[in-house]
Design an enzyme around this catalytic site. Structure first.
Site, PDB file in Angstrom:
ATOM      1  N   LYS A 113      49.207  21.335  14.238  1.00 46.83           N
ATOM      2  CA  LYS A 113      49.418  20.043  13.585  1.00 46.83           C
ATOM      3  C   LYS A 113      48.164  19.162  13.603  1.00 46.83           C
ATOM      4  CE  LYS A 113      54.412  19.936  13.916  1.00 46.83           C
ATOM      5  NZ  LYS A 113      54.653  21.260  14.525  1.00 46.83           N
TER       6      LYS A 113
HETATM    7  C1  LIG Z   1      55.311  22.330  13.926  1.00 45.08           C
HETATM    8  C2  LIG Z   1      55.106  23.691  14.471  1.00 45.08           C
HETATM    9  C3  LIG Z   1      55.547  24.851  13.789  1.00 45.08           C
HETATM   10  C4  LIG Z   1      56.332  24.784  12.491  1.00 45.08           C
HETATM   11  O1  LIG Z   1      55.569  24.330  11.414  1.00 45.08           O
HETATM   12  P1  LIG Z   1      56.277  23.849  10.069  1.00 45.08           P
HETATM   13  O2  LIG Z   1      55.205  23.277   9.243  1.00 45.08           O
HETATM   14  O3  LIG Z   1      57.288  22.810  10.501  1.00 45.08           O
HETATM   15  O4  LIG Z   1      56.942  25.018   9.457  1.00 45.08           O
HETATM   16  C5  LIG Z   1      55.287  26.096  14.339  1.00 45.08           C
HETATM   17  N1  LIG Z   1      54.645  26.206  15.523  1.00 45.08           N
HETATM   18  C6  LIG Z   1      54.205  25.137  16.200  1.00 45.08           C
HETATM   19  C7  LIG Z   1      53.531  25.331  17.501  1.00 45.08           C
HETATM   20  C8  LIG Z   1      54.402  23.834  15.698  1.00 45.08           C
HETATM   21  O5  LIG Z   1      53.972  22.787  16.391  1.00 45.08           O
END
Ligand SMILES: *Cc1c(COP(=O)(O)O)cnc(C)c1O
Length: 534
Positions: A113
């Site tokens: 993120k």
């Molecule tokens: C947010 C997140 C995801 C999922 O990503 P999306 O964009 O919501 O599909 C997967 N793995 C981790 C570690 C995350 O923080």
């Protein structure tokens, strides 16, 4: 380039308006009027670019000079990725023949993120500063109060994206005692004046309900200009498209293949993406629609498998365990519905309107497309209504068949997640985090099902997106590897940045009851301490 809502009621927001609003007023999500195509010579021109240079090329296809002049965009990108620890920003690791891991966790909070939120934080600051220079509203400065709820990952990435940003205050609610110790420490040890951690006596759902309540409180919203950083923000999707292109070039470079050669054309690129709210993989869909060679996008889910079931049954159906999502070892993917899926549904609805999904609508601003786009908006609004009232909606076979041309899906249980971590450590000496393990296990399973012939003998490459560093989810990793001969978590997994983190000074306000009014009181008190006038 203008932006419209997936539910059809909003049609002509600028990039800035779409980013600052987050969600469209009609409840839909913003999408660009058309998906830009790549310049003819993109392979030659872009193949040797750094991540940052590539980011400027890709982003500027969606952001007009009139919105952000090129030199400003370069500055924003430069600042956003200066916080990453790796020179490639998102490096590609070869883990075994034909299978590569795109490491998206080299940012400040060790999760994918960061790639988007580092950029979004700078964008917010940039737009606010510009508005303040142009027209300080009767002596009052334009500002934003970001409020969000987190069970861990989003909160820390948002805090690191927004810390110390001018004219932005950030309030992150987490359920007291229910966030992993590392994630709690990552959030609460940020001591910048504009960062406020609220530890709420309650569950994650309670925190989320409070945030929803505050956003629907008109008076409070107008007074403080609430902003959101959840994954429905268009800027997050856009920032994530960059690493799909980067992965493509990194892979060709590692194979010593010229991107513009016939040899490059022979390789089939599959991306496997551990998916929750469909933001990460949606960026892959946009990249593909822009023209990035992509064979399949694999939607890898954990046991919260609404997306997997959609591809299997044509039904998008909310399934709860006692009203909640199932708790798994990959908690960042524990969702009931997948918020960004609405964007894909809009494209599928529009293709289906045209010719039953046999061809993709050529994406130009023509009158026909306006008509098809209006229809798609109405269809999506209806699906979302059905989901809200009945907990389910169904689409026709043609919609799923069209989606299956580019998407595939697999569901991975906790047991298989653990086995994946163990297997990759034993055989390939690579430690996966549980989310990444879901993606890697899905990739292996589908490669076997389809008897794919992988590189270097064959022509298939599996690129698995690694969404978190294994140290962030130590519980699952230790569970998988505790019996392994000579495995030492501290020495092999723990990054130096985490050492001593638990003992650092913290800043957190305890909220003794999950009550919106209590949270409002805390927010206003904290804003006063911060020196914000309202
Ligand atoms: C947010 C997140 C995801 C999922 O990503 P999306 O964009 O919501 O599909 C997967 N793995 C981790 C570690 C995350 O923080």
């Amino acid at each position: 380039m203008k932006y419209r809502s997936t539910r059809g009621q909003v049609k002509d927001y600028t990039f800035e308006e779409a980013v600052m609003a987050g969600l469209s007023p009609d409840g839909g999500l913003f999408i660009p009027h058309h998906i830009p195509t790549l310049p003819d010579n993109w392979r030659q021109a872009w193949s040797q670019l750094s991540f940052q240079e590539l980011a400027v090329q890709v982003l500027s296809l969606y952001i007009d000079e009139s919105q952000i002049p090129r030199s400003d965009l370069e500055g924003l990108v430069e600042r956003s990725y200066a916080t990453f620890r790796h020179p490639d920003v998102t490096p590609l690791a070869k883990v075994k023949d034909g299978l590569y891991v795109l490491e998206l966790f080299h940012g400040p909070t060790f999760a994918f993120k960061d790639v988007a939120l580092q950029f979004v934080g700078n964008l917010f600051e940039y737009f606010l500063e510009r508005r303040n220079k142009a027209e300080p509203e009767g002596g009052k400065v334009h500002r934003l109060t970001v409020v969000g709820a987190t069970s861990g990952d989003t909160g820390s990435a948002a805090i690191y994206g927004l810390r110390n940003k001018k004219n932005v205050s950030v309030f992150i609610l987490h359920p007291n005692g229910r966030v992993s110790p590392i994630q709690e420490a990552q959030m609460t040890t940020v001591l910048d004046k504009n960062v406020h951690n609220l530890s709420v006596e309650g569950t994650f759902d309670d925190c989320q309900d409070i945030v929803k309540n505050l956003f629907s409180n008109r008076a409070f919203n107008d007074k403080h200009r609430l902003g959101a950083v959840n994954s429905i923000n268009w800027a997050r999707i856009l920032a994530q498209t960059v690493y799909y292109f980067h992965a493509y070039f990194l892979l060709l470079r590692s194979l010593n293949i010229d991107a513009a050669s016939a040899e490059a054309d022979k390789i089939k690129f599959d991306f496997s993406v551990p998916t929750g709210n469909f933001g990460d993989i949606l960026a892959g869909y946009y990249s593909y629609r822009m023209g990035l060679p992509t064979n399949k996008l694999i939607v890898a889910t954990n046991e919260n498998d609404i997306l997997y079931r959609f591809f299997e049954t044509n039904a998008y159906e909310k399934q709860t365990v006692g009203g909640k999502s199932k708790e798994t070892l990959s908690p960042a993917m524990d969702i009931l519905v997948s918020s960004n899926f609405e964007r894909l549904l809009w494209y599928l609805a529009r293709d289906d309107e045209k010719d039953g999904g046999r061809t993709e609508v050529a994406d130009k601003d023509t009158a026909l497309n306006e008509e098809l786009s209006d229809k798609a908006g109405r269809t999506v609004a209806q699906w979302m209504d059905e989901l809200k009232t009945d907990g389910v909606f169904r689409v026709s076979d043609s919609v799923v068949l069209n989606a299956r041309k580019i998407f595939d899906s697999a569901m991975v249980t906790d047991k298989d997640t653990i086995n994946g971590i163990r297997d990759y450590h034993q055989k390939h000496n690579y430690v996966l985090d549980p989310h990444t393990s879901v993606g890697v296990v899905a990739a292996d399973r589908l490669a076997e099902r389809d008897s794919l012939s992988l590189l270097p003998q064959g022509s298939h490459a599996m690129i698995c997106l690694a969404t978190a560093h294994p140290a962030k989810f130590s519980e699952a990793v230790e569970m998988a590897l505790k019996e392994e001969q000579g495995f030492d978590f501290q020495a092999q997994v723990l990054p130096k940045e985490f050492i001593g983190l638990l003992d650092k000074e913290r800043s957190v306000v305890h909220v003794e009851r999950a009550d919106p009014q209590l949270v409002i009181d805390v927010i206003e008190k904290e804003l006063k301490v911060e020196g914000v006038e309202f």
